[in-house]
Scaffold this motif. Structure first.
Motif, mmCIF file in Angstrom:
data_model
loop_
_atom_site.group_PDB
_atom_site.id
_atom_site.type_symbol
_atom_site.label_atom_id
_atom_site.label_comp_id
_atom_site.label_asym_id
_atom_site.label_seq_id
_atom_site.Cartn_x
_atom_site.Cartn_y
_atom_site.Cartn_z
ATOM 1 N N ALA A 1 0.845 -1.190 0.000
ATOM 2 C CA ALA A 1 0.000 0.000 0.000
ATOM 3 C C ALA A 1 0.880 1.240 0.000
ATOM 4 C CB ALA A 1 -0.893 -0.014 1.236
ATOM 5 N N LYS A 2 0.394 2.317 -0.665
ATOM 6 C CA LYS A 2 1.150 3.562 -0.629
ATOM 7 C C LYS A 2 0.212 4.748 -0.644
ATOM 8 C CE LYS A 2 2.119 4.761 -5.380
ATOM 9 N NZ LYS A 2 3.140 5.077 -6.350
ATOM 10 N N THR B 1 -7.182 14.785 4.855
ATOM 11 C CA THR B 1 -7.671 13.588 4.188
ATOM 12 C C THR B 1 -6.500 12.888 3.518
ATOM 13 O OG1 THR B 1 -9.833 14.590 3.817
ATOM 14 C CG2 THR B 1 -9.271 12.685 2.444
ATOM 15 N N VAL B 2 -6.299 11.627 3.906
ATOM 16 C CA VAL B 2 -5.196 10.820 3.372
ATOM 17 C C VAL B 2 -5.811 9.729 2.499
ATOM 18 C CG1 VAL B 2 -3.255 9.322 3.964
ATOM 19 C CG2 VAL B 2 -3.827 11.257 5.445
ATOM 20 N N ARG B 3 -5.336 9.633 1.265
ATOM 21 C CA ARG B 3 -5.793 8.585 0.350
ATOM 22 C C ARG B 3 -4.629 7.643 0.077
ATOM 23 N NH1 ARG B 3 -7.843 13.223 -1.183
ATOM 24 N NH2 ARG B 3 -10.094 13.454 -1.299
ATOM 25 N N ALA B 4 -4.935 6.349 0.081
ATOM 26 C CA ALA B 4 -3.891 5.351 -0.168
ATOM 27 C C ALA B 4 -4.388 4.311 -1.156
ATOM 28 C CB ALA B 4 -3.488 4.660 1.133
ATOM 29 N N GLU C 1 -8.413 -0.873 -5.273
ATOM 30 C CA GLU C 1 -8.748 -0.813 -3.851
ATOM 31 C C GLU C 1 -8.065 0.407 -3.260
ATOM 32 O OE1 GLU C 1 -7.546 -4.501 -2.080
ATOM 33 O OE2 GLU C 1 -9.404 -5.478 -2.638
ATOM 34 N N THR C 2 -8.878 1.304 -2.716
ATOM 35 C CA THR C 2 -8.323 2.504 -2.098
ATOM 36 C C THR C 2 -8.883 2.667 -0.693
ATOM 37 O OG1 THR C 2 -10.065 3.889 -3.005
ATOM 38 C CG2 THR C 2 -8.044 3.713 -4.303
ATOM 39 N N LEU C 3 -8.164 3.422 0.096
ATOM 40 C CA LEU C 3 -8.585 3.725 1.457
ATOM 41 C C LEU C 3 -8.500 5.235 1.616
ATOM 42 C CD1 LEU C 3 -9.249 2.684 4.347
ATOM 43 C CD2 LEU C 3 -6.792 2.688 4.761
ATOM 44 N N ARG C 4 -9.544 5.856 2.173
ATOM 45 C CA ARG C 4 -9.535 7.288 2.439
ATOM 46 C C ARG C 4 -9.897 7.486 3.896
ATOM 47 N NH1 ARG C 4 -13.693 11.038 -0.555
ATOM 48 N NH2 ARG C 4 -15.074 10.013 0.905
ATOM 49 N N ILE C 5 -9.035 8.195 4.612
ATOM 50 C CA ILE C 5 -9.261 8.488 6.024
ATOM 51 C C ILE C 5 -9.144 9.997 6.208
ATOM 52 C CG2 ILE C 5 -8.428 8.181 8.387
ATOM 53 C CD1 ILE C 5 -7.301 5.477 7.543
ATOM 54 N N THR C 6 -10.141 10.589 6.867
ATOM 55 C CA THR C 6 -10.088 12.004 7.197
ATOM 56 C C THR C 6 -9.977 12.131 8.708
ATOM 57 O OG1 THR C 6 -11.414 12.597 5.268
ATOM 58 C CG2 THR C 6 -11.281 14.222 7.040
ATOM 59 N N VAL C 7 -8.980 12.887 9.150
ATOM 60 C CA VAL C 7 -8.762 13.113 10.578
ATOM 61 C C VAL C 7 -8.771 14.614 10.838
ATOM 62 C CG1 VAL C 7 -7.447 10.990 10.922
ATOM 63 C CG2 VAL C 7 -6.244 13.078 10.288
#
Length: 72
Positions: A5-6, A26-29, A36-42
């Motif tokens: 993953a990156k 917001t970090v997208r990987a 397949e992607t992952l998005r996390i907002t902190v």
């Protein structure tokens, strides 16, 4: 074949939270499999510098991603 993953992007915005300025990061990987992607907002404290907000946001997002694996 599965690849590592990156992080593909990090976006920094502003959030008004009870009179104190916060930053939404917001970090997208891209994950191991294609499409397949992952998005996390902190939300992180506003230290006035986008670079600091990005670094803190990425670190917090990585912590949350690790915690995600423990969900039941």
């Amino acid at each position: 074949m599965k690849s590592a993953a990156k992080i593909t992007s990090v976006d920094v915005g502003s959030v008004a939270a009870a009179g104190r300025e916060k930053r939404a990061v917001t970090v997208r990987a891209q994950m191991g499999q294609p499409h397949e992607t992952l998005r996390i907002t902190v939300v992180v404290p506003d230290e006035g510098d986008d670079t600091v907000a990005r670094e803190y946001g990425v670190a917090r997002a990585k912590d949350l991603a690790r915690e995600f694996g423990t969900l039941t």
